[in-house]
Design a protein around this motif. Sequence first.
Motif, PDB file in Angstrom:
ATOM      1  N   GLY A 234      29.326 -25.732  18.298  1.00 39.35           N
ATOM      2  CA  GLY A 234      30.342 -26.747  18.581  1.00 39.35           C
ATOM      3  C   GLY A 234      30.578 -27.673  17.406  1.00 39.35           C
ATOM      4  O   GLY A 234      29.830 -27.698  16.424  1.00 39.35           O
ATOM      5  N   GLY A 235      31.655 -28.438  17.547  1.00 44.16           N
ATOM      6  CA  GLY A 235      32.161 -29.227  16.431  1.00 44.16           C
ATOM      7  C   GLY A 235      31.313 -30.424  16.041  1.00 44.16           C
ATOM      8  O   GLY A 235      31.269 -30.793  14.868  1.00 44.16           O
TER       9      GLY A 235
ATOM     10  N   GLU B 115      28.503 -29.482  13.859  1.00 46.22           N
ATOM     11  CA  GLU B 115      29.125 -29.067  12.602  1.00 46.22           C
ATOM     12  C   GLU B 115      29.399 -30.291  11.700  1.00 46.22           C
ATOM     13  O   GLU B 115      29.091 -30.293  10.514  1.00 46.22           O
TER      14      GLU B 115
ATOM     15  N   LYS C  63      30.453 -22.226   5.407  1.00 44.56           N
ATOM     16  CA  LYS C  63      31.565 -21.807   6.257  1.00 44.56           C
ATOM     17  C   LYS C  63      32.922 -21.958   5.575  1.00 44.56           C
ATOM     18  O   LYS C  63      33.874 -21.269   5.911  1.00 44.56           O
TER      19      LYS C  63
ATOM     20  N   ILE D 165      38.020 -17.821  16.307  1.00 45.44           N
ATOM     21  CA  ILE D 165      36.625 -18.267  16.262  1.00 45.44           C
ATOM     22  C   ILE D 165      36.523 -19.412  17.252  1.00 45.44           C
ATOM     23  O   ILE D 165      37.172 -20.443  17.064  1.00 45.44           O
ATOM     24  N   SER D 166      35.743 -19.248  18.314  1.00 47.16           N
ATOM     25  CA  SER D 166      35.537 -20.413  19.187  1.00 47.16           C
ATOM     26  C   SER D 166      34.527 -20.090  20.285  1.00 47.16           C
ATOM     27  O   SER D 166      34.298 -18.922  20.600  1.00 47.16           O
ATOM     28  N   ARG D 167      33.943 -21.132  20.841  1.00 45.24           N
ATOM     29  CA  ARG D 167      33.017 -20.945  21.950  1.00 45.24           C
ATOM     30  C   ARG D 167      33.705 -20.179  23.073  1.00 45.24           C
ATOM     31  O   ARG D 167      34.925 -20.239  23.207  1.00 45.24           O
TER      32      ARG D 167
ATOM     33  N   GLY E 223      32.346 -16.068  18.780  1.00 42.64           N
ATOM     34  CA  GLY E 223      32.027 -17.314  19.470  1.00 42.64           C
ATOM     35  C   GLY E 223      30.542 -17.576  19.517  1.00 42.64           C
ATOM     36  O   GLY E 223      29.774 -16.761  20.027  1.00 42.64           O
ATOM     37  N   SER E 224      30.149 -18.709  18.977  1.00 46.22           N
ATOM     38  CA  SER E 224      28.718 -19.023  19.032  1.00 46.22           C
ATOM     39  C   SER E 224      28.386 -19.552  20.418  1.00 46.22           C
ATOM     40  O   SER E 224      29.233 -20.104  21.113  1.00 46.22           O
TER      41      SER E 224
ATOM     42  N   ASN F 176      27.426 -18.982   9.621  1.00 43.06           N
ATOM     43  CA  ASN F 176      28.508 -19.662   8.909  1.00 43.06           C
ATOM     44  C   ASN F 176      29.190 -18.792   7.864  1.00 43.06           C
ATOM     45  O   ASN F 176      30.419 -18.794   7.739  1.00 43.06           O
TER      46      ASN F 176
ATOM     47  N   VAL G  10      31.436 -16.335   9.552  1.00 41.23           N
ATOM     48  CA  VAL G  10      32.666 -16.971  10.043  1.00 41.23           C
ATOM     49  C   VAL G  10      33.633 -17.144   8.871  1.00 41.23           C
ATOM     50  O   VAL G  10      34.829 -16.817   8.967  1.00 41.23           O
TER      51      VAL G  10
ATOM     52  N   GLU H 111      42.247 -29.251  23.641  1.00 40.64           N
ATOM     53  CA  GLU H 111      41.430 -29.251  22.426  1.00 40.64           C
ATOM     54  C   GLU H 111      41.327 -30.660  21.892  1.00 40.64           C
ATOM     55  O   GLU H 111      42.343 -31.277  21.567  1.00 40.64           O
TER      56      GLU H 111
ATOM     57  N   GLY I  40      39.701 -29.548  17.290  1.00 39.15           N
ATOM     58  CA  GLY I  40      39.764 -28.140  16.915  1.00 39.15           C
ATOM     59  C   GLY I  40      39.464 -27.972  15.435  1.00 39.15           C
ATOM     60  O   GLY I  40      40.356 -27.725  14.627  1.00 39.15           O
TER      61      GLY I  40
ATOM     62  N   THR J  77      38.117 -25.615  14.081  1.00 36.50           N
ATOM     63  CA  THR J  77      38.400 -24.244  13.644  1.00 36.50           C
ATOM     64  C   THR J  77      39.795 -24.134  13.037  1.00 36.50           C
ATOM     65  O   THR J  77      40.044 -23.259  12.221  1.00 36.50           O
TER      66      THR J  77
HETATM   67  N1  UDP Z   1      31.762 -21.965  15.416  1.00 37.02           N
HETATM   68  C1  UDP Z   1      30.858 -21.157  14.724  1.00 37.02           C
HETATM   69  N2  UDP Z   1      30.631 -19.919  15.154  1.00 37.02           N
HETATM   70  C2  UDP Z   1      31.239 -19.417  16.219  1.00 37.02           C
HETATM   71  C3  UDP Z   1      32.161 -20.227  16.932  1.00 37.02           C
HETATM   72  C4  UDP Z   1      32.393 -21.511  16.494  1.00 37.02           C
HETATM   73  O1  UDP Z   1      30.280 -21.567  13.728  1.00 37.02           O
HETATM   74  O2  UDP Z   1      30.968 -18.281  16.575  1.00 37.02           O
HETATM   75  C5  UDP Z   1      32.031 -23.291  14.902  1.00 37.02           C
HETATM   76  C6  UDP Z   1      33.432 -23.407  14.367  1.00 37.02           C
HETATM   77  O3  UDP Z   1      33.524 -22.812  13.089  1.00 37.02           O
HETATM   78  C7  UDP Z   1      33.646 -24.915  14.376  1.00 37.02           C
HETATM   79  C8  UDP Z   1      32.859 -25.343  15.594  1.00 37.02           C
HETATM   80  O4  UDP Z   1      31.933 -24.285  15.889  1.00 37.02           O
HETATM   81  O5  UDP Z   1      33.103 -25.495  13.231  1.00 37.02           O
HETATM   82  C9  UDP Z   1      33.753 -25.567  16.786  1.00 37.02           C
HETATM   83  O6  UDP Z   1      34.388 -26.803  16.680  1.00 37.02           O
HETATM   84  P1  UDP Z   1      35.767 -27.092  17.388  1.00 37.02           P
HETATM   85  O7  UDP Z   1      36.122 -28.505  17.105  1.00 37.02           O
HETATM   86  O8  UDP Z   1      36.774 -26.075  16.964  1.00 37.02           O
HETATM   87  O9  UDP Z   1      35.506 -26.856  18.935  1.00 37.02           O
HETATM   88  P2  UDP Z   1      34.362 -27.322  19.954  1.00 37.02           P
HETATM   89  O10 UDP Z   1      33.436 -26.150  20.055  1.00 37.02           O
HETATM   90  O11 UDP Z   1      33.696 -28.556  19.403  1.00 37.02           O
HETATM   91  O12 UDP Z   1      35.098 -27.554  21.237  1.00 37.02           O
END
Ligand code: UDP
Length: 410
Positions: A49-50, A53, A203, A231-233, A263-264, A300, A303, A320, A323, A325
Motif C-alpha cells: 500500500g501507498g 511506500e 521502483k 499494479i494494485s492491491r 498486486g501485493s 519493487n 514493478v 482512489e 493512487g 501507482t
Molecule cells: N504496489 C507494489 N506491488 C504491488 C502492488 C502495489 O509495490 O504488487 C505498490 C504500488 O507500486 C504503490 C502502492 O503499492 O506504490 C500502492 O499505493 P496506491 O496509492 O496506488 O494505493 P493504495 O494501495 O495505498 O490504496
Amino acid sequence: MLQEVHVGHKSLADYQSVVARNLVDEIKSLAEGLKGARVLHINATSFGGGVAEILYTLVPLMRDVGLDTEWRVIMAPQEFYEGTKYMHNALQGNATGLDAAQREIYETHNRIAAESLGGSFDFVIVHDPQPLLIRHFAGDQGAKWVWRCHIDTSTPNQDVAEYLLPYITPYDMSIFSMDQYVLSGIQSPTRVILPAIDPLSTKNMALSPEDADYVVNQFGVEPYTPLMLQISRFDPWKDPLGVIDAYRMVKESFATVRLALVGSMATDDPEGWSFFTKTVEHAGDDSDILILTNLNNVGNLEVNAFQSRADVLIQKSTREGFGLTVSEALWKAKPTIGGDVGGIPVQIQDGETGFLVDTSEKCAERAKWILDNPDEAKAMGRAGKEHVRAHFLTPRLLRDYLALLTDLKQ
Ligand code: UDP
C-alpha cells in the motif's frame, strides 16, 4: 503495541538533479529551523500500500535534513485489521460500519499502543484511521499531533465519521489529499497535501528497455508482445475485474495482447485474499492474463520493470485516495489510463498526460488508441513524466511536511 520500522539511508543531495534547484534550497532553509526535532510517524503496516511506500522515503529524508525521525507500526491481532478494513471502506462510502465488538477491539488496541508509546516527541504524525485513537489514549505528551488521512473521505459513512470525529478534533492538524476529502465537522485546523513518489527508489529509478524486458521475460512475457498492466492491491475499489473486461475487448482487435495484474498483499488487508481469488476466477483459463503478487517474487524492481515494459498502464479505480501507482506509471513516461475518481484527475490530465475513464468500454477504447498510435502515445507519456516531476516527487512532499511542522511549532 508499537513496533519500530527500520529504514535505509537516503540523501537529499541525490535528488538535486531530478527536481528544481529552488525546491532543494527551500527544503534546506525550512529544515534549519527544525534541526533536532523529534518526529514520530505511526501507521498500520510497513508493507503493502501507498502509506508504507511513502514512509520508506519520507522518514530517511527527514533524517537526512536533520530531524530525529522514527517510524512505528501498530501491531495487533488479525481481528483488529478486519475491523479497520471495514472502517476504511466505510470512510470511502460503504454502508457497513463497525459493530460494537469491532469498535471495542479497535479501541483496545489503540489504547495498548498508546501505553507503549514511550519516548518524547515534538511531533507525532499518525497515518490513516487504524492508529487514530492513540492521540486520545496517550494525551498530548507535550507533542504537536498531526492526523494524516490518505483515503478518499468525500462521501463517508456518516455513522463511522461521527464516531471518529471526537478523536480527530484533538489533533493540532488533520491533513487530507484533496479539498473534497476534508471531513466536515472537524473542529481543529485542516490542510491539503498531495502525496508523492520517490523517483530514485528501485521502483521508480530509470531502467533500460533491455533490463525491463529481461526482468519481465522471466515471468513469461515475450518482447514485442503488446502488454496492458495494472499494479494494485486486490481490492474491489481498484476494479481489477473491470480491467480484465477491458482487456477482453482490446483482445478482439489485438489478438496477441496480454494483461498483467500485479498486486501485493498488504498485511493490514485481510480482504485481499478473497478478492484475489475472485480476480483469478474472473480471468478463467486465459493464459494471456498474468496475475502476480509479491508472493511470486514481484518486488519493487519487478514493478518498475513491468511499468517500464508495458504499453498501456491502467489504474481503473472506482475510488482512489490519490493512487501512487498513477504517478509511478506516468514517471515511466507511459500513457496511463485511470479511473476518473479521487486523486487520479490531478495526475492524469485527460488527453494530455493520459486518459480518464469511467467504464471498461471506455478503458478498452483508450487502450486500443494507445496501441494504434505509438508516436502520439509516446508524446503523451513524456508530458506525463514532466507533470509528475513538477508536482509529485518526494522532495515536494518533504517540503510540505517541513512547512507544516514549522507552522505548528509557532
Ligand atoms: N504496489 C507494489 N506491488 C504491488 C502492488 C502495489 O509495490 O504488487 C505498490 C504500488 O507500486 C504503490 C502502492 O503499492 O506504490 C500502492 O499505493 P496506491 O496509492 O496506488 O494505493 P493504495 O494501495 O495505498 O490504496
